[in-house]
Design a protein around this motif. Structure first.
Motif, mmCIF file in Angstrom:
data_model
loop_
_atom_site.group_PDB
_atom_site.id
_atom_site.type_symbol
_atom_site.label_atom_id
_atom_site.label_comp_id
_atom_site.label_asym_id
_atom_site.label_seq_id
_atom_site.Cartn_x
_atom_site.Cartn_y
_atom_site.Cartn_z
ATOM 1 N N GLY A 1 -2.735 -36.501 -43.137
ATOM 2 C CA GLY A 1 -2.969 -35.473 -44.474
ATOM 3 C C GLY A 1 -2.743 -36.307 -45.712
ATOM 4 O O GLY A 1 -2.376 -37.673 -45.597
ATOM 5 N N LEU A 2 -2.705 -35.521 -46.692
ATOM 6 C CA LEU A 2 -2.531 -36.116 -47.973
ATOM 7 C C LEU A 2 -0.960 -35.582 -48.405
ATOM 8 O O LEU A 2 -0.352 -34.378 -48.217
ATOM 9 C CB LEU A 2 -3.339 -35.154 -49.116
ATOM 10 N N VAL A 3 -0.216 -36.604 -48.927
ATOM 11 C CA VAL A 3 1.199 -36.444 -49.137
ATOM 12 C C VAL A 3 1.471 -37.429 -50.357
ATOM 13 O O VAL A 3 0.697 -38.446 -50.468
ATOM 14 C CB VAL A 3 2.185 -37.069 -48.028
ATOM 15 N N GLN A 4 2.374 -36.864 -51.048
ATOM 16 C CA GLN A 4 2.788 -37.576 -52.388
ATOM 17 C C GLN A 4 3.732 -38.609 -52.085
ATOM 18 O O GLN A 4 4.538 -38.548 -50.988
ATOM 19 C CB GLN A 4 3.460 -36.454 -53.544
ATOM 20 N N PRO A 5 3.772 -39.695 -52.875
ATOM 21 C CA PRO A 5 4.836 -40.742 -52.799
ATOM 22 C C PRO A 5 6.095 -40.323 -52.667
ATOM 23 O O PRO A 5 6.786 -39.586 -53.404
ATOM 24 C CB PRO A 5 4.417 -41.692 -53.897
ATOM 25 N N GLY A 6 6.595 -40.951 -51.561
ATOM 26 C CA GLY A 6 8.301 -40.555 -51.285
ATOM 27 C C GLY A 6 8.176 -39.337 -50.248
ATOM 28 O O GLY A 6 9.273 -39.082 -49.700
ATOM 29 N N GLY A 7 6.949 -38.905 -49.870
ATOM 30 C CA GLY A 7 6.950 -37.829 -49.030
ATOM 31 C C GLY A 7 7.211 -38.244 -47.260
ATOM 32 O O GLY A 7 7.218 -39.393 -47.259
ATOM 33 N N SER A 8 6.962 -37.285 -46.396
ATOM 34 C CA SER A 8 6.972 -37.674 -45.133
ATOM 35 C C SER A 8 5.859 -36.969 -44.046
ATOM 36 O O SER A 8 5.334 -35.916 -44.557
ATOM 37 C CB SER A 8 8.328 -37.039 -44.644
ATOM 38 N N ASN B 1 -6.899 -51.349 -24.830
ATOM 39 C CA ASN B 1 -8.188 -51.020 -24.453
ATOM 40 C C ASN B 1 -8.732 -49.414 -24.337
ATOM 41 O O ASN B 1 -9.569 -49.198 -23.853
ATOM 42 C CB ASN B 1 -8.531 -51.725 -23.164
ATOM 43 N N TYR B 2 -7.543 -48.740 -24.971
ATOM 44 C CA TYR B 2 -7.883 -47.308 -25.078
ATOM 45 C C TYR B 2 -7.169 -47.030 -26.316
ATOM 46 O O TYR B 2 -6.152 -47.392 -26.831
ATOM 47 C CB TYR B 2 -7.018 -46.375 -23.919
ATOM 48 N N TRP B 3 -8.204 -46.270 -26.990
ATOM 49 C CA TRP B 3 -7.755 -45.850 -28.517
ATOM 50 C C TRP B 3 -7.899 -44.595 -28.727
ATOM 51 O O TRP B 3 -8.943 -44.032 -28.322
ATOM 52 C CB TRP B 3 -8.559 -46.606 -29.437
ATOM 53 N N GLY B 4 -7.271 -43.816 -29.744
ATOM 54 C CA GLY B 4 -7.645 -42.676 -30.189
ATOM 55 C C GLY B 4 -8.614 -42.828 -31.106
ATOM 56 O O GLY B 4 -9.065 -43.801 -31.771
ATOM 57 N N GLN B 5 -9.011 -41.713 -31.822
ATOM 58 C CA GLN B 5 -10.021 -41.442 -32.753
ATOM 59 C C GLN B 5 -9.542 -41.714 -34.146
ATOM 60 O O GLN B 5 -10.359 -42.016 -35.144
ATOM 61 C CB GLN B 5 -10.780 -39.979 -32.773
ATOM 62 N N GLY B 6 -8.148 -41.640 -34.574
ATOM 63 C CA GLY B 6 -7.438 -42.025 -35.809
ATOM 64 C C GLY B 6 -7.365 -40.841 -36.434
ATOM 65 O O GLY B 6 -7.896 -39.806 -36.179
ATOM 66 N N THR B 7 -6.323 -40.718 -37.478
ATOM 67 C CA THR B 7 -5.953 -39.670 -38.290
ATOM 68 C C THR B 7 -5.646 -40.430 -39.723
ATOM 69 O O THR B 7 -4.978 -41.371 -39.513
ATOM 70 C CB THR B 7 -4.657 -39.066 -37.965
ATOM 71 N N GLN B 8 -6.147 -39.736 -40.671
ATOM 72 C CA GLN B 8 -6.187 -40.338 -41.893
ATOM 73 C C GLN B 8 -5.139 -39.909 -42.614
ATOM 74 O O GLN B 8 -4.556 -38.605 -42.597
ATOM 75 C CB GLN B 8 -7.609 -39.764 -42.885
ATOM 76 N N VAL B 9 -4.176 -40.811 -43.322
ATOM 77 C CA VAL B 9 -3.047 -40.704 -44.131
ATOM 78 C C VAL B 9 -3.243 -41.103 -45.381
ATOM 79 O O VAL B 9 -3.613 -42.414 -45.671
ATOM 80 C CB VAL B 9 -1.921 -41.382 -43.439
ATOM 81 N N THR B 10 -3.279 -40.207 -46.327
ATOM 82 C CA THR B 10 -3.306 -40.615 -47.592
ATOM 83 C C THR B 10 -2.060 -40.269 -48.575
ATOM 84 O O THR B 10 -1.756 -39.280 -48.445
ATOM 85 C CB THR B 10 -4.484 -39.719 -48.383
ATOM 86 N N VAL B 11 -1.619 -41.163 -49.462
ATOM 87 C CA VAL B 11 -0.436 -41.404 -50.212
ATOM 88 C C VAL B 11 -0.546 -41.402 -51.549
ATOM 89 O O VAL B 11 -1.053 -42.355 -51.783
ATOM 90 C CB VAL B 11 0.836 -42.187 -49.621
ATOM 91 N N SER B 12 -0.819 -40.130 -52.370
ATOM 92 C CA SER B 12 -1.288 -40.159 -53.585
ATOM 93 C C SER B 12 -0.671 -39.039 -54.401
ATOM 94 O O SER B 12 -0.335 -38.091 -53.648
ATOM 95 C CB SER B 12 -2.737 -40.091 -53.632
ATOM 96 N N SER B 13 -0.339 -39.250 -55.840
ATOM 97 C CA SER B 13 0.371 -38.295 -56.405
ATOM 98 C C SER B 13 -1.022 -37.503 -57.195
ATOM 99 O O SER B 13 -0.813 -36.505 -57.825
ATOM 100 C CB SER B 13 0.940 -38.923 -57.480
#
Length: 123
Positions: A10-17, A111-123
């Motif tokens: 997800g989208l999180v601010q800098p310093g977040g978790s 040899n096995y991967w998930g589809q990925g999840t987007q991490v966005t760190v932005s204010s």
């Protein structure tokens, strides 16, 4: 059929978790080493963390050491990546992966991967 599914980005601010989850079907996550990787636009894929199946020993890239924690819940067949003190440079698509018959960390790929999840760190 072996399958990995990530969630929790997800989208999180800098310093977040954020806490990412990697759930498996078709095999038990405590059989092989499980790794978290990330790839930012225009950059090479980076191995972020890994947990071994036997003793639960872990690996962290220098860039995340002290901020990220990998863990495994065998009952839920899920591996987690707890990410604290997030920085804008942590922005990427995060993938979990396993390489069958590999039992030690760090993982160089899988040899096995998930589809990925987007991490966005932005204010």
């Amino acid at each position: 059929q072996l399958q990995l599914v990530e969630s929790g980005g997800g989208l999180v601010q800098p310093g977040g978790s954020l806490r990412l989850s990697c759930s498996a079907s078709g095999f038990a996550l405590n059989v092989y080493a499980i790794g978290w990787f990330r790839q930012a636009p225009g950059k090479e894929r980076e191995a972020v963390s890994c947990i071994s199946p036997s003793d639960g020993s872990t690996y962290y890239a220098d860039s995340v050491k002290g901020r990220f924690t990998i863990s495994r819940d065998n009952a839920k067949n899920t591996v987690y990546l707890q990410m604290n003190s997030l920085k804008p440079e942590d922005t990427a698509v995060y993938y979990c992966a396993t390489q069958t018959q590999v039992f030690t960390c760090p993982l160089r790929g899988g040899n096995y991967w998930g589809q990925g999840t987007q991490v966005t760190v932005s204010s």
